[in-house]
Design a protein around this motif. Structure first.
Motif, short mmCIF file in Angstrom:
data_model
loop_
_atom_site.label_atom_id
_atom_site.label_comp_id
_atom_site.label_asym_id
_atom_site.label_seq_id
_atom_site.Cartn_x
_atom_site.Cartn_y
_atom_site.Cartn_z
N GLY A 1 0.81 -1.22 0.00
CA GLY A 1 0.00 0.00 0.00
C GLY A 1 0.84 1.26 0.00
N ILE A 2 2.05 1.17 -0.59
CA ILE A 2 2.91 2.36 -0.71
C ILE A 2 2.67 2.98 -2.07
CG2 ILE A 2 5.29 3.17 -0.90
CD1 ILE A 2 6.05 0.98 1.11
N ASN A 3 2.34 4.28 -2.07
CA ASN A 3 2.05 5.00 -3.30
C ASN A 3 3.33 5.69 -3.77
OD1 ASN A 3 0.58 6.14 -5.37
ND2 ASN A 3 -0.14 7.88 -4.14
N SER A 4 3.92 5.16 -4.85
CA SER A 4 5.24 5.67 -5.24
C SER A 4 5.27 6.05 -6.72
CB SER A 4 6.31 4.62 -4.97
OG SER A 4 6.13 3.52 -5.83
N TYR A 5 6.28 6.81 -7.06
CA TYR A 5 6.45 7.23 -8.47
C TYR A 5 7.95 7.34 -8.77
CZ TYR A 5 5.23 9.19 -12.96
OH TYR A 5 5.09 9.37 -14.29
N ILE A 6 8.31 6.95 -9.98
CA ILE A 6 9.73 7.01 -10.38
C ILE A 6 9.93 8.18 -11.34
CG2 ILE A 6 11.64 5.80 -11.48
CD1 ILE A 6 10.13 3.17 -10.88
N ARG A 7 10.76 9.13 -10.93
CA ARG A 7 11.12 10.20 -11.88
C ARG A 7 12.54 9.94 -12.37
NH1 ARG A 7 9.09 16.09 -11.90
NH2 ARG A 7 8.87 15.41 -14.06
N GLY A 8 12.58 9.22 -13.46
CA GLY A 8 13.88 8.87 -14.01
C GLY A 8 13.84 8.90 -15.51
N SER A 9 15.00 9.07 -16.10
CA SER A 9 15.08 9.00 -17.56
C SER A 9 16.47 8.48 -17.92
CB SER A 9 14.84 10.37 -18.18
OG SER A 9 15.76 11.29 -17.65
N ALA A 10 16.65 8.19 -19.17
CA ALA A 10 17.86 7.52 -19.62
C ALA A 10 19.11 8.34 -19.30
CB ALA A 10 17.79 7.25 -21.11
N GLU A 11 20.09 7.68 -18.75
CA GLU A 11 21.37 8.30 -18.38
C GLU A 11 21.16 9.68 -17.75
OE1 GLU A 11 24.59 7.52 -21.12
OE2 GLU A 11 25.75 9.17 -20.27
N GLN A 12 20.23 9.71 -16.81
CA GLN A 12 19.93 11.00 -16.17
C GLN A 12 21.10 11.41 -15.28
OE1 GLN A 12 15.84 11.53 -14.77
NE2 GLN A 12 16.68 11.88 -12.75
N TYR A 13 21.72 12.54 -15.62
CA TYR A 13 22.89 12.99 -14.86
C TYR A 13 22.43 13.56 -13.52
CZ TYR A 13 24.72 12.36 -19.49
OH TYR A 13 25.04 11.81 -20.70
N ILE A 14 23.35 13.64 -12.57
CA ILE A 14 22.95 13.91 -11.19
C ILE A 14 22.37 15.33 -11.06
CG2 ILE A 14 25.28 14.62 -10.47
CD1 ILE A 14 24.65 13.16 -7.77
N TRP A 15 22.85 16.27 -11.88
CA TRP A 15 22.26 17.63 -11.81
C TRP A 15 20.83 17.62 -12.33
CZ3 TRP A 15 27.01 16.24 -13.28
CH2 TRP A 15 27.22 15.93 -14.64
N GLN A 16 20.60 16.75 -13.32
CA GLN A 16 19.22 16.63 -13.82
C GLN A 16 18.35 16.00 -12.75
OE1 GLN A 16 20.16 14.41 -17.31
NE2 GLN A 16 20.87 16.21 -18.43
N SER A 17 18.91 15.02 -12.02
CA SER A 17 18.16 14.40 -10.93
C SER A 17 17.83 15.44 -9.87
CB SER A 17 18.99 13.28 -10.29
OG SER A 17 19.04 12.18 -11.15
N TYR A 18 18.81 16.29 -9.57
CA TYR A 18 18.57 17.31 -8.55
C TYR A 18 17.42 18.22 -8.98
CZ TYR A 18 18.70 21.62 -6.03
OH TYR A 18 18.30 22.71 -5.32
N TYR A 19 17.48 18.72 -10.21
CA TYR A 19 16.44 19.66 -10.62
C TYR A 19 15.08 18.98 -10.79
CZ TYR A 19 19.81 23.39 -11.02
OH TYR A 19 20.75 24.33 -10.73
N LEU A 20 15.11 17.70 -11.16
CA LEU A 20 13.86 16.97 -11.24
C LEU A 20 13.25 16.81 -9.85
CD1 LEU A 20 12.66 16.11 -13.85
CD2 LEU A 20 13.68 13.86 -13.59
N LEU A 21 14.11 16.60 -8.85
CA LEU A 21 13.64 16.52 -7.47
C LEU A 21 13.06 17.87 -7.04
CD1 LEU A 21 13.46 15.09 -4.71
CD2 LEU A 21 15.79 15.88 -4.24
N GLU A 22 13.81 18.93 -7.37
CA GLU A 22 13.34 20.27 -7.03
C GLU A 22 11.96 20.51 -7.65
OE1 GLU A 22 16.49 23.64 -7.09
OE2 GLU A 22 15.02 24.18 -8.61
#
Lengths: 529, 76, 353
Positions: free
Chosen positions: C79-100
């Motif tokens: 019953g955990i409601n989760s979502y993946i925000r990822g994309s191919a070879e996502q660089y860490i700065w892109q991960s940061y801004y996607l988190l933001e």
């Protein structure tokens, strides 16, 4: 900053906006500031060179003019006391002073050009000679060529000579003169403008006029079309073919020659369209540099229609002075007495034009292939000059020749000749050029024209289709241009037609331009000259 | 004037130099012709046409050219 | 008379401007890649915005998250409601801004970040930049992501007006470009990209010897920023290394991440080291010989991780919330339908059926 960069477009847009917001009397100052910024962006160190040239020419011109004024004043004041001989002696004495300023300044500024452009060429030649005696090579200096130095030096020198000749009053204001030398649309690849012509509109205030700005932008758009859709697309095939003499010769050489000639036209005339268009949008009239050059029926005619500003510069400042010089007149007399009227009359012309074509060749680039290119042009021009009577006789016998068919033949022949000559641009090694030219004659690989081999040159079928369409459009526009300005012809049409034409052209550039990721914005071919 | 017309006609027999007023602009005289002319004129009239005098205004018509020659003769 | 002229002029300009703007907009939509078949990775980032944003867990990272964890399983089991925000070879700065970007819409309890992208200190490939960034809605985060990602030959303007980037695609247009001009179809399951086929690991991997094993400054900077952002928002940050065998994960890298987690008081799980617990079997649970998990692997990891999240972070079982139940019912149906379709596609027997 390349004409085809976003940076340049943004620069031009901001400039246009500020330009028409400013009070008219300040507009030229903005142009000067923009030109200096443009120049600084191209490499901060290079501004020293252009400043040195501008300041020296500006000052020398003022001194020459001051001396001329002093001379008239003196002669006026002493017109009763001086006899004819005295006046003549005084004039000669003053002229020597002016001449000293002229030659001193020419030595300095052409010297700068020579040093930055030709030092390595000279060292390489010295090394070749040293090599004969098995001496070690001298190191090359690899001096970076300041942006547009060949163009602005010629502009400044032309002005100085005009002032010396008394046909151009000297410009008193250094900033204004600096603008003439550095006006940024011209600085990359000309046209090599004359002060008398350019200054008429360069310093004047220009009120905003939508029509003028629109016409300028239309011309720029057409330039971008030639440059981005044709030149930057066809360049990949040109690079492949001319990059490997061993793999690509025979029929490939012919294809490469024709493609390069198309590229050169699209690139150079496109760039000049952008230059003249932007200047026009700013209210500044810049002289034309091309009149449908590939429609020429002879090489002589071609050189009246191609790179006009350079040719007329060499004519006015090299050819006429050399051919009317005292030494040449003496040579004329000598050759007449020695070789008779017919030959003696032509010999001085040929010698003078030899000098011009040698200079034109080496101006294009500091290497032997350009010198050979220049001298070949000279040789062909002289030969056709010699054959002139033969042509005249042929035409007298066959009055029918001269019709459309004949003219098309002459245009095609001249185009092929230009293709061959252009090949000397491409290889630093003259042997390669001759090999390529020779290989066309003995080619056995004509099959490449239809067996799909042309698709292996970095161009797809779609690319060829786009190129064919674009060349057809350029041809159509050139044909229409014979009846006067194509923009003016379009401007007479109803609004809807105008909108479709110009927006359509914009979309063509946007969609079919070879720009962005995947395309290396190849520098304007004329940048390096 | 007659000597000058003679020189010009030798260059281009098919042109009527007494009436044409745009010899340069209409590309009847090209740079080669001009250099040849200068030599001939120098010989015939004993004047030196220097490069600064070679402008379209002086060469567009036989009349202008003749005026130039006279001016140079006066100066000498 | 003059007034009428002026009005006509105005109308003309207005109509022209409308035609220009409208046609350029249409052309841009037409020319942009649709990512609905073949390479679908470019569509992942945009899918998030169509979601109800009420997630307990957000995964951030590259293919090591979006192919390796099944949010459907997390829901079904815990019953955990989760979502993946990822994309191919996502660089860490892109991960940061996607988190933001994500935290502008919602505040989950836990953010799971896969640290594999620490190895890159610069964007490596323009195409991956495009796929990671283009789907983002415009925000300061997107602008930040663009500037942090651009390679030397890229221009900001090309992101603002993608037509400048894709202008030459007119010669490759396919029917799907027209079909998906104004609509799109989901290609993931809450960010999870499913593959059911199997290709076992055949050989043991050895890393090529590197000159320098330390991660770059820019990479560390964005991990720091991620850490700080989570602290600021009161979100737990869980660092993981997914059990993908390629690219090779060096012990030297492991040490650096462990030290970082220790120093910043963050939990770190290296799934490569807990194969016994997760039950990952490299003969059956990967579809490309160890790079990525297949459905079986992704569900096993979800089962393990769900238990961990519940016990360590005390995540509640939200099954029974009417809105969520309804939403997940549809999602599970789509999930099952795709499993069915893929089994058919790869000609496989469904084991549990």
């Amino acid at each position: 900053m390349l004409f085809t960069s976003y940076g340049f477009l943004g620069f031009a847009a901001v400039l246009l906006l500020l330009y028409y917001l400013l009070p008219k009397r300040h507009q030229w100052k903005l142009l000067l500031a923009a030109s200096l910024v443009f120049y600084l962006l191209g490499g901060a160190w290079a501004i020293v060179y252009i400043l040195a040239t501008a300041v020296s020419v500006w000052y020398a011109a003022l001194r020459i003019q001051a001396n001329a004024a002093q001379q008239s004043a003196y002669l006026q004041a002493h017109k009763d006391t001086l006899d004819r001989e005295g006046k003549k002696a005084y004039r000669a004495q003053q002229k020597r002073i002016r001449r000293r300023w002229l030659t001193g300044c020419l030595l300095l500024d052409l010297g700068i050009l020579a040093v930055v452009k030709y030092t390595d060429f000279a060292i390489a030649n010295v090394n070749a000679v040293l090599g004969l005696f098995s001496k070690g090579p001298l190191p090359l200096l690899h001096i970076l060529l300041p942006l547009g130095i060949s163009f602005y030096t010629f502009q400044a020198v032309g002005y100085l000579i005009d002032v010396y000749r008394g046909s151009q009053p000297a410009e008193r204001s250094l900033p204004r003169f600096l603008l003439f030398v550095s006006f940024f649309p011209l600085v990359i690849q000309g046209p090599i403008s004359r002060f008398g012509q350019l200054s008429e509109t360069l310093y004047a205030g220009h009120p905003y006029d939508g029509g003028t700005v629109a016409r300028g932008l239309q011309r720029m758009l057409w330039g971008y079309f030639k440059k981005l859709v044709v030149a930057d697309r066809i360049v990949s095939a040109v690079t492949v073919i001319l990059g490997d003499v061993n793999a690509y010769h025979g029929a490939y050489a012919l294809v490469g020659m024709v493609f390069y000639t198309v590229q050169l036209y699209a690139d150079f005339t496109g760039g000049i369209d952008i230059t003249i268009g932007l200047s026009e949008a700013l209210g500044v009239t810049v002289q034309e540099n091309f009149i449908r050059p590939y429609f020429s029926k002879s090489l002589k005619e071609y050189w009246r229609r191609w790179h006009i500003s350079m040719c007329s510069w060499f004519r006015d400042y090299v050819f006429y002075p050399v051919s009317s010089s005292k030494a040449m007149q003496r040579f004329a007399r000598f050759s007449r007495s020695r070789f008779g009227e017919a030959v003696g009359r032509r010999l001085p012309v040929y010698v003078s034009s030899f000098v011009v074509w040698f200079a034109t060749g080496i101006w294009h680039g500091a290497s032997w292939n350009f010198i050979v290119w220049g001298l070949l042009n000279w040789a062909i021009l002289m030969i056709s000059e010699e054959l002139e009577p033969l042509y005249a006789r042929f035409h007298a016998k066959h009055p029918g020749a001269g019709g459309l068919g004949w003219r098309l033949f002459a245009v095609g022949r001249t185009f092929l000749l230009i293709c061959c000559l252009n090949l000397f641009d491409c290889f630093a090694n003259i042997g390669d050029t001759l090999f390529m030219l020779g290989s066309v004659l003995t080619a056995r690989n004509w099959g490449i024209l239809w067996n799909g081999a042309l698709l292996e040159l970095g161009l797809t079928g779609v690319d060829y289709a786009v190129l064919a369409g674009a060349v057809a459009l350029m041809l159509t526009v050139s044909l229409l241009g014979r009846r006067g300005s194509v923009r003016a012809q379009i401007a007479k049409r109803p609004y809807a037609v105008r909108f479709i034409v110009w927006y359509g052209l914009f979309l063509l550039v946007l969609l079919m331009g070879a720009y962005g990721i995947g395309y290396d914005a190849s520098q304007f071919i004329y940048n390096r000259f | 004037m007659d000597e000058l017309l003679h020189i010009l006609n030798e260059l281009h027999p098919d042109i009527d130099f007494t009436t044409r007023e745009h010899l340069i602009d209409d590309i009847i005289l090209d740079s080669f012709d001009i250099v040849t002319l200068i030599a001939e004129i120098g010989e015939e009239f004993d004047v030196t046409i220097t490069a600064d005098k070679i402008v379209p205004a002086n060469f567009n018509s036989a009349k202008a050219l003749y005026a130039l020659i006279q001016e140079l003769q006066d100066e000498a | 008379m003059e007034k009428a002229d002026q009005r006509r002029r105005f109308v003309r300009i207005a109509v022209s401007a409308l035609i220009v703007a409208g046609s350029l907009y249409l052309l841009q939509r037409l020319l942009m890649p649709k990512y609905v078949d073949g390479i679908v990775e470019g569509a992942f980032v945009a899918e998030y915005y169509r979601e109800e944003k009420d997630h307990d867990v957000i995964f951030i990272g590259d293919c090591e998250v979006y192919e390796n964890f099944s949010p459907v399983k997390l829901w079904q089991e815990y019953g955990i409601n989760s979502y993946i925000r990822g994309s191919a070879e996502q660089y860490i700065w892109q991960s940061y801004y996607l988190l933001e970007d994500t935290l502008r819409y919602e505040t989950p309890d836990v953010v799971v970040f896969n640290i594999q992208s620490l190895q890159f200190n610069e964007s490596q490939n323009e195409a991956y930049n495009r796929m990671s960034i283009e789907g983002m809605k415009w925000s300061p985060s997107k602008v930040g992501a663009i500037f942090a990602s651009m390679k030397e030959n890229e221009h900001f303007l090309d992101y603002v007006f993608p037509i400048l980037r894709y202008h030459s695609r007119w010669s490759e247009l396919a029917p799907t470009d027209l079909e998906y001009l104004f609509k799109t179809k989901p290609v993931t399951h809450n960010g999870y990209y499913m593959r059911v086929d199997v290709r076992p690991v055949e050989s043991e991997t050895q890393g090529r010897i590197l000159g320098d094993y330390s991660f770059g400054d820019k990479a560390w900077e964005y991990l720091d920023r991620m850490d700080a952002l989570c602290r600021e928002k009161g979100v737990e940050l869980l660092l993981i290394k997914a059990p993908s065998l390629y690219p090779y994960w060096y012990p030297e890298w492991e040490e650096q991440v462990e030290a970082y987690a220790e120093a910043h008081d963050r939990r770190y799980i290296n799934f490569l080291e807990i194969q016994d617990e997760t039950g990952i079997d490299y003969n059956t649970d990967t579809y490309d010989a160890g790079l990525h998990m297949n459905l079986s692997g992704a569900e096993k990891l979800a089962v393990w991780l769900g238990r961990y999240l519940q016990t360590e972070f005390g995540l509640a079982d939200r099954r029974g919330e009417a809105a969520l139940d309804a939403a997940w019912k549809g999602k599970i149906a789509a999930y099952d339908a795709e499993i069915e379709a893929q089994y058919k596609l790869y000609g496989m027997e469904r084991k549990d059926a």
